[in-house]
Design an enzyme around this catalytic site. Sequence first.
Site, short mmCIF file in Angstrom:
data_model
loop_
_atom_site.label_atom_id
_atom_site.label_comp_id
_atom_site.label_asym_id
_atom_site.label_seq_id
_atom_site.Cartn_x
_atom_site.Cartn_y
_atom_site.Cartn_z
N GLY A 147 98.48 74.76 81.25
CA GLY A 147 97.19 74.96 80.61
C GLY A 147 97.10 76.33 79.95
O GLY A 147 97.93 77.21 80.19
N CYS A 148 96.09 76.51 79.13
CA CYS A 148 95.97 77.76 78.37
C CYS A 148 95.61 78.93 79.29
O CYS A 148 96.28 79.97 79.29
CB CYS A 148 94.96 77.61 77.25
SG CYS A 148 93.37 76.91 77.72
N TYR A 149 94.55 78.78 80.09
CA TYR A 149 94.22 79.85 81.04
C TYR A 149 95.39 80.13 81.98
O TYR A 149 95.75 81.30 82.19
CB TYR A 149 92.99 79.47 81.87
CG TYR A 149 91.65 79.59 81.18
CD1 TYR A 149 91.19 80.81 80.69
CD2 TYR A 149 90.81 78.49 81.05
CE1 TYR A 149 89.94 80.92 80.08
CE2 TYR A 149 89.56 78.59 80.45
CZ TYR A 149 89.12 79.81 79.97
OH TYR A 149 87.90 79.91 79.39
N THR A 151 98.51 79.89 81.56
CA THR A 151 99.57 80.63 80.89
C THR A 151 99.22 82.11 80.79
O THR A 151 100.01 82.98 81.18
CB THR A 151 99.81 80.05 79.47
OG1 THR A 151 100.25 78.70 79.60
CG2 THR A 151 100.84 80.87 78.71
N ALA A 152 98.03 82.39 80.28
CA ALA A 152 97.63 83.80 80.13
C ALA A 152 97.63 84.52 81.47
O ALA A 152 98.09 85.66 81.59
CB ALA A 152 96.25 83.88 79.48
#
Lengths: 347, 347, 347, 347
Positions: A147-149, A151-152
């Site tokens: 997911g995007c969150y 990953t960050a």
Amino acid sequence: MIKVGIVGATGYTGIELLRLLSAHRGVDICYVASRSEAGKSIRDVFPFFKGGAYLFEPVDLSRLSACDVVFFATPHGIAMKSAESLLSAGVKIIDLSADFRLKDAKEWQRWYGEAHASEYLLKEAVYGLPEKNRKQVQSARLIANPGCYPTAIQLGWLPLLSTNWIDAQTFIADAKSGVSGAGRVAKLGSLYAEVHENFKAYGIEGHRHLPEIRAQIQEGMHGDNVSLVFTPHLVPMMRGILATLYVRTTENFKLTESQLQSYYQDFYQGDAFVEVLPVGKYPETRNVRGTNLCQLGVRYLPSERMILVVSAIDNLVKGAAGQAVQNMNLIFDLEESCGLNLSAWAP
Amino acid sequence: MIKVGIVGATGYTGIELLRLLSAHRGVDICYVASRSEAGKSIRDVFPFFKGGAYLFEPVDLSRLSACDVVFFATPHGIAMKSAESLLSAGVKIIDLSADFRLKDAKEWQRWYGEAHASEYLLKEAVYGLPEKNRKQVQSARLIANPGCYPTAIQLGWLPLLSTNWIDAQTFIADAKSGVSGAGRVAKLGSLYAEVHENFKAYGIEGHRHLPEIRAQIQEGMHGDNVSLVFTPHLVPMMRGILATLYVRTTENFKLTESQLQSYYQDFYQGDAFVEVLPVGKYPETRNVRGTNLCQLGVRYLPSERMILVVSAIDNLVKGAAGQAVQNMNLIFDLEESCGLNLSAWAP
Amino acid sequence: MIKVGIVGATGYTGIELLRLLSAHRGVDICYVASRSEAGKSIRDVFPFFKGGAYLFEPVDLSRLSACDVVFFATPHGIAMKSAESLLSAGVKIIDLSADFRLKDAKEWQRWYGEAHASEYLLKEAVYGLPEKNRKQVQSARLIANPGCYPTAIQLGWLPLLSTNWIDAQTFIADAKSGVSGAGRVAKLGSLYAEVHENFKAYGIEGHRHLPEIRAQIQEGMHGDNVSLVFTPHLVPMMRGILATLYVRTTENFKLTESQLQSYYQDFYQGDAFVEVLPVGKYPETRNVRGTNLCQLGVRYLPSERMILVVSAIDNLVKGAAGQAVQNMNLIFDLEESCGLNLSAWAP
Amino acid sequence: MIKVGIVGATGYTGIELLRLLSAHRGVDICYVASRSEAGKSIRDVFPFFKGGAYLFEPVDLSRLSACDVVFFATPHGIAMKSAESLLSAGVKIIDLSADFRLKDAKEWQRWYGEAHASEYLLKEAVYGLPEKNRKQVQSARLIANPGCYPTAIQLGWLPLLSTNWIDAQTFIADAKSGVSGAGRVAKLGSLYAEVHENFKAYGIEGHRHLPEIRAQIQEGMHGDNVSLVFTPHLVPMMRGILATLYVRTTENFKLTESQLQSYYQDFYQGDAFVEVLPVGKYPETRNVRGTNLCQLGVRYLPSERMILVVSAIDNLVKGAAGQAVQNMNLIFDLEESCGLNLSAWAP
């Protein structure tokens, strides 16, 4: 040339994937499927797209089976129903949805409200964060694209997990995302007039990315009991995630801020897509917009015994489509950055 | 490899030029000069830039004389003072400022408030709108790169000028621009808090692009006495110009809307960067964002005897840096679109 | 106290009407109906609303019949079905929808795709632009509250219509609106990620406000055959309409720009909500944001024989809810500006 | 009528103060001073302002001495130089700048880079957060109006400080602000093209509001040694601060989430401008935009032993001008909410 199929090409992640793959020299896009826009040309749906004259076709497993790799840029619940059939036809799968991100089928059901359709594949699926699992990705048949969150946030903390420098009970991820993460779906809360000139926290009661992040950090901490607070926020902008990450140090941590920065740089030496900024510099989302980069800034606050990491990515690229292409490159033994030398622009 | 120098690389046009040239295979960027940021590295000023590790140097004519071509992305009044010296050293000049856009030195002085420093070069300078002056550009030493509004507006009307279909007394250009056109200059009116959630007309009393547009249209109309109303507006967005163009038809105009659209398509057949949309479709600025494209939509309103053209460009690309590179390609006999196959992205 | 009912209080126009009426001292809000949100409290739907603790109720004609006046802030097609019943119960109606804006039922059907349900009331309905029809409004039972674009455009041209200064064949209204005009409706084109950082024309093929504007101008011109081009555009902002208005002068026009400005000021002397700016000043949408004001700037271009008027309103206030309250004040013999002394704020 | 003077009326805080005071019935605005715009009318500088026809005058202490109260909406370093003189003339001072927010002159000098000009007044100055210091404010001659971040953050934690429920070593304030906080000053970093479509942390190395917050919390904790991490971020919007506040509980904390919410509600019972949301609801900045409200949402995470508070204010109102008016009301024994019954609007 790798024969590629895409299912769900008409969401924001899907069109971003098409942008990247259509400019990728090692790839032949064979099949572009969309349930919602089947029959339309890409020009009708995305008049800004110049990467080729694709037609959105209905989802057809037999046609997809002729591909070398199929990307799912679908909502959750789709990929898990087709995975077995495609895998048995020898097709690699890179799933950008949440279907294979958790190992525990019960946990999956709790968060997604339905039984998992391919429970036995959860174990096989490789969590496609190359900076963490590069080797496993290279030999994977089935990739769960993070997911995007997650990953960050993970890229911000990854270098710390294998140390004994931090207190596993004190993880706080205060994360902020642009609106494209909510997808190309007509809902009231995503209207311009609802988002513009507003800032809010959301998902405080429990965001679906929380179990994914927690499980991965738990794994990275070798099973230490992890306590994690994750607060997502909505920023009135299109693209970008910035995560501000707080964790307390233990007595084992003896580095200065500058040594910590060096440690991070060394840790990510071989990773083309992670950029550790010099001491005193911090990421901004526009620095990574449109690119597959993650920018990190680190700070050590000795009197608060706190390590503060700021992490920025483009949610649609490193947080979705770009990372998927990175995984594809690894699987097919191409250069990892092939098709991903993207340059941000500003203003 | 073409040896390139850039003067004024730290404005929005300058950094866009660097973005394009650093990815251009036929080019070697030898010298990057900035009066305001000399001594700094590009990373310090533009942390999003990944195209190379340039250092901004002070302006030095002798160093610039060693280049094959020098781009001026400066405010007006700079290029005209260095042009003669560079030209006599055999250097081609592509001036993105307004210094050579008008042929009449008195008119120039009226709008820019100082005497022109190289009046005798005004005649030689080629107005660098390739769709109009491709041949002259190919053999030019000195290019006056058109303004952003003039580019959008002229491309919208160019096909009509050589006909006898329109009434030269009835040109109205209602144009709207994003904020990046105001430049990377600290002024009150460009503050976020002044621009955001606001829309206004400006320069109604006389915008500096008016004489440029009028003179070019006059020329295109073979000297017919042209009457032109030009109203620029400021849109709360970063990039993009959309010009809504109105002109009345004469009795000589006999086409249907569909024939008009075909005529436009034929007119721009050989022009890679002009896209005439099908009947009933109109441009949006995001369709051309980040690219060198101009999108056109045409409409004929028979009862109002009006041809309405909507024209969209990215003000920093086709309206500035991209067109400059297009002109360079023509001068140095490269493929016209070399380095300009840019793809828009959205969201 | 005037007993007020509101139907359709959960759209952007409806909540704006509630904001204004809840602060209006002469008004008692008796009944707030919403089809879509019936049963919810206003706090649930609009957590920013502090004007009172209303409950959204289902639409109930018998309850509405007990009001002195009912506002319809509904989509078209609703008010026309309840009007007769309410009028016969002695209730005044102020319809913010399009149901009674056209006099010609066939024209209405052509633009709205269904037969008009109260054709015989079209004649009675008073077009509620107080600056034009103040007297008629005062004695009206049924008000057709003007559209947002028509309000901005008509106020710009009204002073000219009764003169013989302008050529009726040359009206061009190039209008730009913020996004709230599209309503609180979940549709793809209104998503933040579709609107932000984009500018486009729309409705070029025919916007529903066109027949309304044309008919009113025709009436104002005493039946001269009017030719009008109307081009709406979408601005990436929330509130505000700015209309840039072009019309050619005839030989009868002999004023200077300054005299024209004075003429406009005199024309609007008694109108509290129209502000004619000094020569050389032009409106910005933020100057009228949140208020019932229309700001006008006028310019005369002698060599182009053109009068250029720039007109700005807040589409939700003077373009909808504020004007409706202004009409109510007139009908009930209150001071016209009662409850409308709103102040814009910026930033 | 209270005779009011304003110094520094042309910043964003100043014009907001003028908006509020010009609509306040107990106030007579006698003198409006601006160093930068002296001689201009308010209409020239703020064409949206409708609250009266003020002229900006040069700063003149003798004229200011005739006022009952003087507001300083100036940058730091101005008020401290005039305070003594005005106080001795019997004038009350409400300073919206940072000059009197810290008690320790050395600390002040460390953060503001110059010696404090009225060190002996630092002790007398009352920190004007009425929810904390209402009584002291009522009898104050000199008010230090709190900073915007400190207001949002303190109101979030205030109810916890006097308990023994929290660990003083674990305060984390992750705060996000709109751009108007940077002031009406022409600087590169505040340009639209720099702020729009970007999100970043800033001031991580030390923001000037940090010592103010820390000192106040320290005081509230009765001298416990407080450890506070404060990370401000810039949101691409105009107005609004949202602070996400994390603090760990001690073993003394025994409440459920719902009890905690009740406790907060009781704590703020008498405070008209603090709204504690029901369990499960969280603030959004648009809910308080344009108003003097602070909205709070509270959450207890038992397994993480964490209390999470989300706090939202309008930085220009409760974070500056509105709070200043609230303080004035208290000093002059008016109703605390006089002139502050402002209603937010959206969209």
